[in-house]
Design an enzyme around this catalytic site. Structure first.
Site, PDB file in Angstrom:
ATOM      1  N   TRP A  93       0.828  -1.220   0.000  1.00 56.17           N
ATOM      2  CA  TRP A  93       0.000   0.000   0.000  1.00 56.17           C
ATOM      3  C   TRP A  93       0.847   1.248   0.000  1.00 56.17           C
ATOM      4  O   TRP A  93       0.484   2.258  -0.614  1.00 56.17           O
ATOM      5  CB  TRP A  93      -1.026  -0.028   1.135  1.00 56.17           C
ATOM      6  CG  TRP A  93      -2.033  -1.105   0.862  1.00 56.17           C
ATOM      7  CD1 TRP A  93      -2.175  -2.289   1.513  1.00 56.17           C
ATOM      8  CD2 TRP A  93      -2.996  -1.127  -0.209  1.00 56.17           C
ATOM      9  NE1 TRP A  93      -3.157  -3.043   0.918  1.00 56.17           N
ATOM     10  CE2 TRP A  93      -3.681  -2.353  -0.129  1.00 56.17           C
ATOM     11  CE3 TRP A  93      -3.335  -0.227  -1.218  1.00 56.17           C
ATOM     12  CZ2 TRP A  93      -4.698  -2.708  -1.028  1.00 56.17           C
ATOM     13  CZ3 TRP A  93      -4.345  -0.570  -2.118  1.00 56.17           C
ATOM     14  CH2 TRP A  93      -5.011  -1.799  -2.013  1.00 56.17           C
ATOM     15  N   ASP A 149      -1.903   6.378   6.526  1.00 56.29           N
ATOM     16  CA  ASP A 149      -2.968   5.552   5.940  1.00 56.29           C
ATOM     17  C   ASP A 149      -3.327   4.486   6.971  1.00 56.29           C
ATOM     18  O   ASP A 149      -2.671   3.459   7.062  1.00 56.29           O
ATOM     19  CB  ASP A 149      -2.469   4.918   4.640  1.00 56.29           C
ATOM     20  CG  ASP A 149      -3.469   3.917   4.064  1.00 56.29           C
ATOM     21  OD1 ASP A 149      -4.544   3.725   4.668  1.00 56.29           O
ATOM     22  OD2 ASP A 149      -3.166   3.319   3.014  1.00 56.29           O
ATOM     23  N   LYS A 208     -12.982  -1.995   6.885  1.00 60.64           N
ATOM     24  CA  LYS A 208     -12.328  -2.961   7.776  1.00 60.64           C
ATOM     25  C   LYS A 208     -12.840  -2.779   9.209  1.00 60.64           C
ATOM     26  O   LYS A 208     -13.594  -3.606   9.701  1.00 60.64           O
ATOM     27  CB  LYS A 208     -10.815  -2.836   7.667  1.00 60.64           C
ATOM     28  CG  LYS A 208     -10.327  -3.140   6.234  1.00 60.64           C
ATOM     29  CD  LYS A 208      -9.096  -2.375   5.914  1.00 60.64           C
ATOM     30  CE  LYS A 208      -8.729  -2.304   4.459  1.00 60.64           C
ATOM     31  NZ  LYS A 208      -8.878  -3.461   3.621  1.00 60.64           N
TER      32      LYS A 208
HETATM   33  N1  PMP Z   1      -4.455   1.303   2.120  1.00 61.54           N
HETATM   34  C1  PMP Z   1      -4.525   0.179   2.843  1.00 61.54           C
HETATM   35  C2  PMP Z   1      -3.590   0.010   4.006  1.00 61.54           C
HETATM   36  C3  PMP Z   1      -5.466  -0.808   2.512  1.00 61.54           C
HETATM   37  O1  PMP Z   1      -5.538  -1.928   3.228  1.00 61.54           O
HETATM   38  C4  PMP Z   1      -6.332  -0.597   1.415  1.00 61.54           C
HETATM   39  C5  PMP Z   1      -7.390  -1.603   1.020  1.00 61.54           C
HETATM   40  N2  PMP Z   1      -7.170  -2.896   1.321  1.00 61.54           N
HETATM   41  C6  PMP Z   1      -6.198   0.567   0.678  1.00 61.54           C
HETATM   42  C7  PMP Z   1      -5.272   1.520   1.062  1.00 61.54           C
HETATM   43  C8  PMP Z   1      -7.076   0.851  -0.518  1.00 61.54           C
HETATM   44  O2  PMP Z   1      -8.305   1.202  -0.025  1.00 61.54           O
HETATM   45  P1  PMP Z   1      -9.572   1.514  -0.941  1.00 61.54           P
HETATM   46  O3  PMP Z   1      -9.919   0.239  -1.617  1.00 61.54           O
HETATM   47  O4  PMP Z   1     -10.577   1.978   0.068  1.00 61.54           O
HETATM   48  O5  PMP Z   1      -9.178   2.577  -1.899  1.00 61.54           O
END
Ligand code: PMP
Length: 360
Positions: free
Chosen positions: A103, A172, A196
């Protein structure tokens, strides 16, 4: 009634069963509105009341200081990968990013569209299983902000401290928010997709220090400017009303449980239970440095990966859902967010033990 199942999905993930039942009960008619919460105006009194209450509850849970705004947005955490540089560069041309997982990689790629990215620490050489000691990070003092990912959802790598920097710190927190106590005052921006620990997908929470709002890169979409939302109670346009409502119910559930100090203890015990089972076996393994093992996402490998499909079939039959690991890591991953009770982790550990006995 359904037989008891436990859902280990990484997101969208399990919601507290009490909250699901409450939502079911009030789905057709919300309060005195004579309509479903999905059918009422976001500007009506009933919705405004729940919106305000949900923000108050979130502020209580996280002890959010008064000089922070809470925004209820759409676009997922991924939209924040763009909104953060758009709003936080504030005339500077460089930002610092910690690269500790998949991420982080995505956040960095998007930031590069707006500025020079200085990577202050990089765990890619160890496959994102460890974090360099903070005193050895190379943080460019000219950076507008430092961005990091407190919990990397895919590898299960989680910081056990908050980086201490002068510049605004951006996190994040998609897969760790509300799982333990944190000091919000250490941050410039905290953001998280809801799917989550907060509620259904479609909602993104941003907690931003007020003085960081209002100086955006010229020519960018108005919907990517934090002030568009902070000036309009997150109702410049239609918000994600149903997920917002459900998030409010989750916040109430968490407060009833005793708040973050209570859920922190529960989460710690859950994670310990699972890592102990992994470490005590020669059949299961987890590669992450013990100090930085995630409380929320626990990947594990089977000694013989030709047994993966059998493990997934049998676990599903036993009511243990969505254990397949991310394709980039392989093996299994158990996501054990707030809504997963200790009983679910105990059931998984028992299953793992039996599976090893029968096939290991
Ligand atoms: N950052 C992290 C740490 C994540 O776990 C996720 C989704 N699993 C995201 C960003 C992306 O999130 P979204 O699908 O809400 O854009």
């Amino acid at each position: 009634d359904m037989t008891q199942v436990y859902n280990f999905s990484a997101g969208p993930s399990m919601l507290p069963s009490l909250v699901l039942k409450q939502i079911q009960q009030e789905l057709l008619e919300y309060g005195n509105s004579k309509a479903s919460v999905m059918e009422i105006s976001h500007r009506g009194a009933d919705f405004l009341e729940l919106a305000h209450k949900s923000e108050r509850d979130l502020r209580d849970l996280l002890s959010i200081p008064d000089n922070y705004k809470v925004l209820f947005l759409q676009g997922g955490a991924s939209a924040q990968f763009s909104m953060v540089p758009i709003n936080l560069l504030r005339g500077k041309s460089k930002a610092s990013y910690a690269n500790t997982g998949q991420w982080s990689v995505k956040a960095i790629a998007e930031a590069k569209r707006y500025c020079e990215v200085s990577v202050c620490t990089d765990s890619s050489a160890n496959n994102f299983t460890d974090i360099q000691d903070f005193e050895d990070w190379n943080i460019d003092p000219d950076a507008a902000y430092l961005h990091y990912t407190p919990n990397e959802t895919i590898v299960g790598l989680e910081f056990d401290y908050i980086p201490d920097v002068e510049m605004p710190l951006v996190a994040d927190m998609s897969s760790t928010i509300l799982s333990r106590e944190i000091d919000v005052s250490k941050y410039g921006v905290i953001y998280a997709g809801a799917q989550k620990n907060i509620g259904p997908s479609g909602l993104t929470i941003v907690i931003v220090r007020e003085d960081l709002i209002g100086e955006v890169i010229a020519g960018q979409p108005k919907l990517f400017d934090y002030s568009t939302y902070s000036n309009n109670e997150s109702m410049f346009n239609t918000p994600a009303t149903f997920p917002w409502y459900a998030a409010g119910r989750v916040f109430e559930w968490l407060k009833d449980l005793g708040g973050l100090s209570a859920i922190q203890k529960i989460n710690h015990t859950k994670a310990q239970t699972l890592y102990k089972a992994i470490d005590n076996s020669n059949f299961y393994s987890n590669p992450v440095s013990i100090k930085y093992r995630s409380w929320m996402n626990v990947p594990f490998l089977l000694a013989d990966d030709s047994l993966n499909n059998l493990f997934l079939e049998r676990s599903k039959e036993a009511g243990l859902l969505a254990l397949k690991g991310h394709k980039s890591v392989g093996g299994m991953r158990a996501s054990i967010y707030n809504a997963m009770p200790q009983e679910g982790v105990d059931a998984l550990v028992n299953f793992m033990h039996d599976f090893e006995r029968d096939f290991g």
